[in-house]
Design an enzyme around this catalytic site. Structure first.
Site, PDB file in Angstrom:
ATOM      1  N   SER A   7      21.012  14.118 -39.158  1.00  0.00           N
ATOM      2  CA  SER A   7      20.964  14.955 -40.361  1.00  0.00           C
ATOM      3  C   SER A   7      20.275  16.276 -40.047  1.00  0.00           C
ATOM      4  CB  SER A   7      20.219  14.220 -41.488  1.00  0.00           C
ATOM      5  OG  SER A   7      20.131  15.058 -42.616  1.00  0.00           O
ATOM      6  N   HIS A  32      25.351  14.949 -39.898  1.00  0.00           N
ATOM      7  CA  HIS A  32      25.292  14.773 -41.348  1.00  0.00           C
ATOM      8  C   HIS A  32      24.773  16.077 -41.953  1.00  0.00           C
ATOM      9  CE1 HIS A  32      24.551  12.196 -44.983  1.00  0.00           C
ATOM     10  NE2 HIS A  32      23.479  12.948 -45.159  1.00  0.00           N
ATOM     11  N   ASP A  34      23.740  17.929 -45.462  1.00  0.00           N
ATOM     12  CA  ASP A  34      23.350  17.720 -46.863  1.00  0.00           C
ATOM     13  C   ASP A  34      23.521  19.003 -47.646  1.00  0.00           C
ATOM     14  OD1 ASP A  34      22.203  14.967 -46.927  1.00  0.00           O
ATOM     15  OD2 ASP A  34      20.848  15.814 -45.429  1.00  0.00           O
ATOM     16  N   MET A  36      23.081  20.713 -51.162  1.00  0.00           N
ATOM     17  CA  MET A  36      22.351  20.506 -52.429  1.00  0.00           C
ATOM     18  C   MET A  36      22.494  21.757 -53.275  1.00  0.00           C
ATOM     19  SD  MET A  36      18.779  19.013 -50.946  1.00  0.00           S
ATOM     20  CE  MET A  36      18.710  17.961 -49.486  1.00  0.00           C
ATOM     21  N   HIS A  65      27.420  15.263 -47.049  1.00  0.00           N
ATOM     22  CA  HIS A  65      26.835  14.559 -48.196  1.00  0.00           C
ATOM     23  C   HIS A  65      26.643  15.582 -49.309  1.00  0.00           C
ATOM     24  CE1 HIS A  65      22.991  12.241 -49.704  1.00  0.00           C
ATOM     25  NE2 HIS A  65      23.930  12.310 -50.625  1.00  0.00           N
ATOM     26  N   MET A  67      25.266  16.571 -52.565  1.00  0.00           N
ATOM     27  CA  MET A  67      24.327  16.325 -53.672  1.00  0.00           C
ATOM     28  C   MET A  67      24.507  17.469 -54.657  1.00  0.00           C
ATOM     29  SD  MET A  67      21.042  14.958 -51.530  1.00  0.00           S
ATOM     30  CE  MET A  67      21.687  15.529 -49.969  1.00  0.00           C
ATOM     31  N   MET A 136      21.584   5.274 -50.701  1.00  0.00           N
ATOM     32  CA  MET A 136      20.375   6.087 -50.522  1.00  0.00           C
ATOM     33  C   MET A 136      19.184   5.135 -50.407  1.00  0.00           C
ATOM     34  SD  MET A 136      21.366   9.190 -50.353  1.00  0.00           S
ATOM     35  CE  MET A 136      19.695   9.802 -50.082  1.00  0.00           C
ATOM     36  N   GLY A 141      17.448  14.391 -52.093  1.00  0.00           N
ATOM     37  CA  GLY A 141      16.957  15.737 -52.358  1.00  0.00           C
ATOM     38  C   GLY A 141      16.030  16.321 -51.323  1.00  0.00           C
ATOM     39  N   GLY A 143      14.130  15.559 -47.127  1.00  0.00           N
ATOM     40  CA  GLY A 143      13.927  14.700 -45.965  1.00  0.00           C
ATOM     41  C   GLY A 143      12.486  14.257 -45.849  1.00  0.00           C
ATOM     42  N   GLY A 144      12.232  13.414 -44.860  1.00  0.00           N
ATOM     43  CA  GLY A 144      10.863  13.021 -44.525  1.00  0.00           C
ATOM     44  C   GLY A 144      10.203  12.067 -45.489  1.00  0.00           C
ATOM     45  N   ASP A 174      20.844   6.282 -45.742  1.00  0.00           N
ATOM     46  CA  ASP A 174      20.351   7.662 -45.628  1.00  0.00           C
ATOM     47  C   ASP A 174      18.973   7.754 -46.269  1.00  0.00           C
ATOM     48  OD1 ASP A 174      20.055  10.400 -45.457  1.00  0.00           O
ATOM     49  OD2 ASP A 174      21.681  10.876 -46.867  1.00  0.00           O
ATOM     50  N   GLY A 175      17.984   8.069 -45.422  1.00  0.00           N
ATOM     51  CA  GLY A 175      16.637   8.321 -45.930  1.00  0.00           C
ATOM     52  C   GLY A 175      15.614   7.364 -45.367  1.00  0.00           C
ATOM     53  N   GLY A 176      14.592   7.936 -44.721  1.00  0.00           N
ATOM     54  CA  GLY A 176      13.483   7.119 -44.242  1.00  0.00           C
ATOM     55  C   GLY A 176      13.790   6.255 -43.041  1.00  0.00           C
ATOM     56  N   GLY A 196      17.260  12.065 -40.014  1.00  0.00           N
ATOM     57  CA  GLY A 196      16.905  13.473 -39.893  1.00  0.00           C
ATOM     58  C   GLY A 196      15.626  13.648 -39.113  1.00  0.00           C
ATOM     59  N   SER A 197      14.500  13.372 -39.760  1.00  0.00           N
ATOM     60  CA  SER A 197      13.194  13.542 -39.107  1.00  0.00           C
ATOM     61  C   SER A 197      13.112  12.736 -37.819  1.00  0.00           C
ATOM     62  CB  SER A 197      12.070  13.074 -40.038  1.00  0.00           C
ATOM     63  OG  SER A 197      12.229  13.603 -41.326  1.00  0.00           O
TER      64      SER A 197
END
Ligand code: DX5
Ligand code: ZN
Length: 221
Positions: A7, A32, A34, A36, A65, A67, A136, A141, A143-144, A174-176, A196-197
């Site tokens: 991401s 990926h 994002d 927004m 993605h 959003m 999700m 909305g 990252g991190g 997606d996320g964390g 991502g991170s």
């Protein structure tokens, strides 16, 4: 094994070409992106021009993605750039029906995204249209964030539902995602992993090796 989607929200934008090239060479399977709009989620990230830039920086598949409240506004531009896959949220005003149809009609793979509080059964009417169900595992909305408790159980519920419905849709999360949370998501049935991170913060090549390095991914399921 799983598909690793890097991401770019977490990349160093001042060195985007460098970061993408390193992740590409280190074995990221896809990128990926994002988008927004500041309405569906509070933040504004990037738009079609960033997708165009990414299409110049890599030949790997682009996984977009959205959003955004009005995905239909973005789809013609994405189709023209050779995007492989576009995911839209179940929670958008008016629902995702028109957007999913438009993605398929444009020859792209369609994904449906469910926010953490949306039950997996909400996806049932759309299974015939989608190649990916994106769960999700944080609030959308930014990252991190921390992988939400209960996500593994939700992935497992989605996996059972897809099997019962004889759907071939892939579960994406997606996320964390970190090297600590990924094994649980994989074991529960996720086979496309957005990170991502965990990819872009620090040493990218080492980060990707760390994410891949767990024997659970080579066992048969
Ligand atoms: C969050 C985005 C994610 C984000 C993930 O709304 O959809 O794709 O980049 O970031 P990490 O992997 O840092 O949680
Ligand atoms: Zn995302």
């Amino acid at each position: 094994m799983f598909e690793l989607c890097a991401s770019i929200l977490a990349a160093d934008f001042a060195n985007l070409a460098r970061d993408v090239q390193i992740a590409d060479s280190a074995g990221a399977d896809a990128f990926h992106i994002d988008i927004m709009d500041g309405h569906f989620v509070p933040a504004i990230s990037f738009g079609i021009d960033m997708v165009r830039t990414m299409s110049r920086l890599t030949s790997k598949p682009l996984d977009v993605h959205l959003m955004v409240e009005s995905p239909l506004l973005f789809l013609p531009g994405l189709a023209g750039l050779g995007v492989t896959r576009v995911s839209v949220h179940y929670e958008i005003p008016g629902g995702p029906d028109d957007a999913l149809q438009a993605i398929c009609s444009a020859g792209m793979q369609a994904g449906l995204v469910l926010n953490p509080e949306t039950p997996v059964k909400a996806a049932l009417p759309y299974l015939k249209d989608i190649s990916q169900l994106l769960l999700m595992t944080v609030q959308p909305g930014r990252g991190g964030q921390i992988y939400l408790p209960g996500s593994d159980e939700k992935i497992a519920t989605a996996c059972s539902m897809l099997q019962a419905q004889r759907s071939n849709a892939v579960i994406q999360v997606d996320g964390g995602i970190t090297s600590s949370t990924l094994p649980g998501a994989y074991s529960a049935g996720a086979r496309s992993i957005v990170a991502g991170s965990a990819v872009f913060h620090g040493k990218i090549k080492e980060n990707i090796s760390k994410l891949r390095n767990n024997s659970v991914y080579t066992l048969c399921h």
